[in-house]
Design an enzyme around this catalytic site. Structure first.
Site, PDB file in Angstrom:
ATOM      1  N   HIS A 441      38.056  31.991  33.613  1.00 46.43           N
ATOM      2  CA  HIS A 441      37.392  32.459  32.398  1.00 46.43           C
ATOM      3  C   HIS A 441      38.125  32.016  31.138  1.00 46.43           C
ATOM      4  O   HIS A 441      39.310  31.660  31.155  1.00 46.43           O
ATOM      5  CB  HIS A 441      37.246  33.988  32.419  1.00 46.43           C
ATOM      6  CG  HIS A 441      38.554  34.741  32.407  1.00 46.43           C
ATOM      7  ND1 HIS A 441      39.209  35.083  31.248  1.00 46.43           N
ATOM      8  CD2 HIS A 441      39.308  35.234  33.425  1.00 46.43           C
ATOM      9  CE1 HIS A 441      40.307  35.759  31.540  1.00 46.43           C
ATOM     10  NE2 HIS A 441      40.400  35.862  32.854  1.00 46.43           N
ATOM     11  N   CYS A 460      43.067  36.701  37.900  1.00 49.41           N
ATOM     12  CA  CYS A 460      42.114  35.642  37.580  1.00 49.41           C
ATOM     13  C   CYS A 460      42.796  34.549  36.753  1.00 49.41           C
ATOM     14  O   CYS A 460      43.917  34.716  36.270  1.00 49.41           O
ATOM     15  CB  CYS A 460      40.916  36.215  36.839  1.00 49.41           C
ATOM     16  SG  CYS A 460      39.892  37.300  37.869  1.00 49.41           S
TER      17      CYS A 460
END
Length: 547
Positions: A441, A460
């Site tokens: 992301h 992440c």
């Protein structure tokens, strides 16, 4: 009397006759091989190796491969040479009994022929298996490695190599053919030569404060010596200093330090701080082990990644997009903190989410965000974080109506951050199926990409260039895909890829760049240390020093 004398003379002559080179001292035949294997006397404790050995000879009706009609075949020397060079591949050569096989080959005494025949086959089967798919069990050596290890039938491989009379080429093709592997292999051989010559790299003592260019420091001569040692190892032109004794941190040394920093995964700012000193103090022996364990990891990986794929090097804090074997995009990344380390696995990117909501995992809500809300009752509101009664996100609650100090430790609420400039996921996230809830992301925290060690996320991967990655995955520009307009709208949208793109998240602490130069990173999660402990490879004395 004359007959007895003649007989004694003949016996004496027979005793004195030399054992001809190329002749095995013990008869090797299908029957002796069958009888020996029927006894199942494998003293190595490796039952799978014995099973492979029996399967190999059963397929050829127990006919010998290396000693035929009691004669050593020329291919035996080729086989022994492969086994003797196993350490060039970073493998533990003691697993293949090379020294013992050489002794059997050289010995004219005893029942060595049969032992040599079976021993060479056993070692070649093991070597072929290890070269193709790795010497270690990937998941045992690194429990955070979830990429399936390659399967390989070494029995069929060896049978075909012998039948087609191409043993040499067949073994040459076994190891990974990728430039990364070959670069590590070449450097491993060079560093081992330095170690064999008694080389020990200079250690830099503790430095009270960072050393900056255009200053003097008593440690500079040692640093100069260490850079010259790096030149002997890596032959980079920047490391060929013309001054070895001066305490002045001049421009020549600054250029060398910046190159060294870049080679070791650090920001090339020329400032000699604790991370740079730690890299300078890596012992030669440890660098050798680092090369070995990363060559092993490359053997764990698939041989065909696909025509277009994304490679995320967790340890190197880098992402590379590759098309037809050529890197077309690279960027810095931020990975998980030590206690939320990003695992290694592979998947396929399926879709993008524009202006995403962040459905905050309970562990992050409980450990990171709840303490901030207790200190500052306006924290959730200031960050655009909404509170719900459950992860169905049906019933929103007023954070001002909750006594956050009385909340139980299990944290019974669900938090969600709305899209916008404060959203931790930025403007875009990239989704691919996996059991770890990991995705790539965007991020509003751009300054983190300037850090040396980028372990700041909750598992992440944060991207430096998210929109360039979107173009690669979609195979077209942002304008053609109407991505920019959709982001500007502020609405949450899902964009499916025309074709799913493979993605590999790997943990590699030694790799090569496009020029073939080997680069290194720190063992941020301790996975090198853990894998080497599992391997139990002979450990140099200095390997226990901290990195």
């Amino acid at each position: 009397m004359m007959m007895r004398q003649l007989l004694a003379l003949l016996i004496g002559l027979l005793v004195l006759l030399p054992v001809y080179a190329g002749t095995a001292s013990a008869m090797v035949s299908a029957e002796t091989i069958r009888r020996q294997l029927a006894q199942d006397t494998d003293d190595t404790g490796n039952q799978s190796a014995q099973v492979r050995l029996k399967h190999f000879y059963a397929q050829r009706d127990y006919q010998p491969a290396w000693i035929i009609s009691n004669q050593y075949q020329p291919i035996l020397d080729t086989a022994l040479s492969f086994i003797a060079r196993a350490d060039e591949e970073g493998l533990d050569i003691s697993n293949y009994s090379s020294a013992h096989l050489q002794q059997l080959h050289a010995s004219p005494e005893g029942e060595t022929g049969l032992a040599l025949e079976l021993g060479v086959t056993r070692s070649l089967l093991a070597l072929a298996q290890d070269l193709y798919s790795g010497q270690l069990s990937a998941t045992a050596a690194d429990p955070d490695w979830h990429i399936p290890q390659q399967k390989f039938d070494s029995v069929t491989f060896l049978q075909q190599a012998l039948t087609q009379n191409n043993l040499q080429q067949a073994f040459a093709d076994l190891a990974p053919s990728m430039p990364q592997y070959n670069a590590l292999r070449r450097l491993l051989m060079k560093l081992r030569q330095l170690a064999a010559a008694g080389t020990h790299w200079t250690q830099i003592p503790e430095i009270a404060s960072a050393i900056r260019p255009n200053s003097t420091h008593p440690a500079i001569p040692l640093i100069r010596q260490r850079i010259l040692e790096a030149h002997a190892a890596y032959t980079k032109a920047e490391y060929a200093l013309t001054t070895a004794e001066s305490e002045w941190y001049d421009h020549e040394l600054e250029a060398a330090i910046k190159t060294f920093q870049q080679q070791h995964g650090l920001n090339p700012d020329g400032i000699i701080g604790r991370h740079t000193r730690r890299a300078l103090n890596t012992p030669l022996e440890k660098q050798i082990q680092k090369l070995r364990i990363n060559m092993e990891r490359l053997r764990w990986l698939p041989r065909n990644f696909g025509d277009r794929y994304v490679l995320v090097n967790i340890a190197g804090f880098y992402l590379t997009a590759i098309e037809h074997h050529t890197p077309v995009l690279d960027m810095r990344i931020v990975v998980g903190r030590d206690y939320r380390s990003t695992p290694s696995f592979n998947s396929r990117v399926s879709h993008l989410v524009l202006n995403p909501y962040w459905n905050i995992p309970n562990s992050i809500a409980r450990q990171d965000l709840w303490p901030k809300q207790k200190k500052n009752p306006d924290y959730f509101a200031s960050q655009g974080i909404r509170v719900f009664s459950s992860y169905r996100y049906e019933f929103e609650l007023d954070p001002d109506g909750i006594d956050w100090h009385a909340v139980e430790r299990r944290f019974p609420y669900a938090l969600q951050q709305a899209p916008g400039n404060l959203n931790a996921l930025g403007n875009i996230k990239f989704m691919f199926p996996n059991p770890f809830s990991i995705y790539l992301h965007d991020t509003p925290s751009k300054s983190l990409f300037q850090k040396d060690i980028r372990t700041y996320s909750s598992g992440c991967i944060r991207l430096e260039k998210p929109f360039q990655l979107a173009e690669f995955l979609l195979g077209r520009s942002l304008e053609d895909a109407n991505i920019t307009q959709q982001v500007d709208s502020g609405k949450t949208r899902t964009v499916h890829l025309p074709k799913r793109v493979p993605i590999y998240l790997v943990y590699i602490t030694a790799w090569s760049d496009e020029q073939g130069d080997v680069r290194f990173s720190s063992d941020i999660y301790g996975r090198d240390k853990r894998a080497l402990a599992h391997a139990r490879w002979p450990e140099p004395a200095q390997l226990s020093q901290s990195y």
